[in-house]
Design a protein around this motif. Structure first.
Motif, short mmCIF file in Angstrom:
data_model
loop_
_atom_site.label_atom_id
_atom_site.label_comp_id
_atom_site.label_asym_id
_atom_site.label_seq_id
_atom_site.Cartn_x
_atom_site.Cartn_y
_atom_site.Cartn_z
N LYS A 3 -73.41 11.44 -34.92
CA LYS A 3 -73.70 11.61 -33.50
C LYS A 3 -74.49 10.44 -32.91
O LYS A 3 -74.62 10.33 -31.71
CB LYS A 3 -74.50 12.90 -33.27
N CYS A 5 -74.82 6.64 -31.95
CA CYS A 5 -73.98 5.46 -31.69
C CYS A 5 -74.53 4.28 -32.50
O CYS A 5 -75.69 3.93 -32.40
CB CYS A 5 -74.00 5.14 -30.20
N ASN A 12 -75.55 11.44 -29.34
CA ASN A 12 -74.62 12.21 -28.50
C ASN A 12 -74.70 13.68 -28.91
O ASN A 12 -73.99 14.12 -29.81
CB ASN A 12 -73.20 11.67 -28.63
N LEU A 15 -71.42 15.99 -28.87
CA LEU A 15 -70.31 15.74 -29.79
C LEU A 15 -69.99 17.00 -30.60
O LEU A 15 -70.86 17.56 -31.26
CB LEU A 15 -70.66 14.58 -30.73
N MET A 19 -64.07 16.48 -32.58
CA MET A 19 -63.92 15.18 -31.90
C MET A 19 -64.04 14.07 -32.94
O MET A 19 -65.11 13.81 -33.45
CB MET A 19 -64.97 15.04 -30.80
N LYS A 21 -62.98 10.78 -32.43
CA LYS A 21 -63.37 9.56 -31.73
C LYS A 21 -64.16 9.98 -30.51
O LYS A 21 -63.86 10.99 -29.89
CB LYS A 21 -62.16 8.75 -31.27
N TRP A 22 -65.18 9.19 -30.15
CA TRP A 22 -65.93 9.50 -28.96
C TRP A 22 -66.45 8.23 -28.31
O TRP A 22 -66.65 7.21 -28.95
CB TRP A 22 -67.07 10.48 -29.25
N LYS A 23 -66.61 8.31 -27.00
CA LYS A 23 -67.11 7.20 -26.22
C LYS A 23 -68.59 7.44 -25.94
O LYS A 23 -68.96 8.50 -25.43
CB LYS A 23 -66.33 7.09 -24.90
N CYS A 24 -69.42 6.47 -26.29
CA CYS A 24 -70.85 6.61 -26.09
C CYS A 24 -71.17 6.70 -24.59
O CYS A 24 -70.73 5.85 -23.82
CB CYS A 24 -71.59 5.42 -26.71
N ARG A 33 -65.68 8.70 -35.65
CA ARG A 33 -66.75 9.53 -36.22
C ARG A 33 -67.13 9.15 -37.66
O ARG A 33 -68.29 8.91 -37.95
CB ARG A 33 -66.35 10.99 -36.16
#
Length: 52
Positions: A3, A5, A12, A15, A19, A21-24, A33
């Motif tokens: 979680k 970045c 995050n 999160l 998920m 992939k995630w965008k900060c 991830r």
């Protein structure tokens, strides 16, 4: 570790486990991830060893 970045250190709390992939929300970098978590763990290990 997944979680946080790896680019800016922002956590995050939104999160979800599904998920991959995630965008900060702070720096807008895309994080995969598992890769993000492994880099965070590596960096923490280096930090600990360096402080000894």
């Amino acid at each position: 570790s997944s979680k946080k970045c790896r680019h800016c250190g922002k956590i995050n709390h939104e999160l979800k486990l599904h998920m991959r992939k995630w965008k900060c929300p702070n720096c807008n970098k895309i994080n995969h991830r598992d890769i993000n978590a492994s880099i965070n763990i590596l960096n923490e290990g280096i930090r600990i060893i360096s402080s000894e």
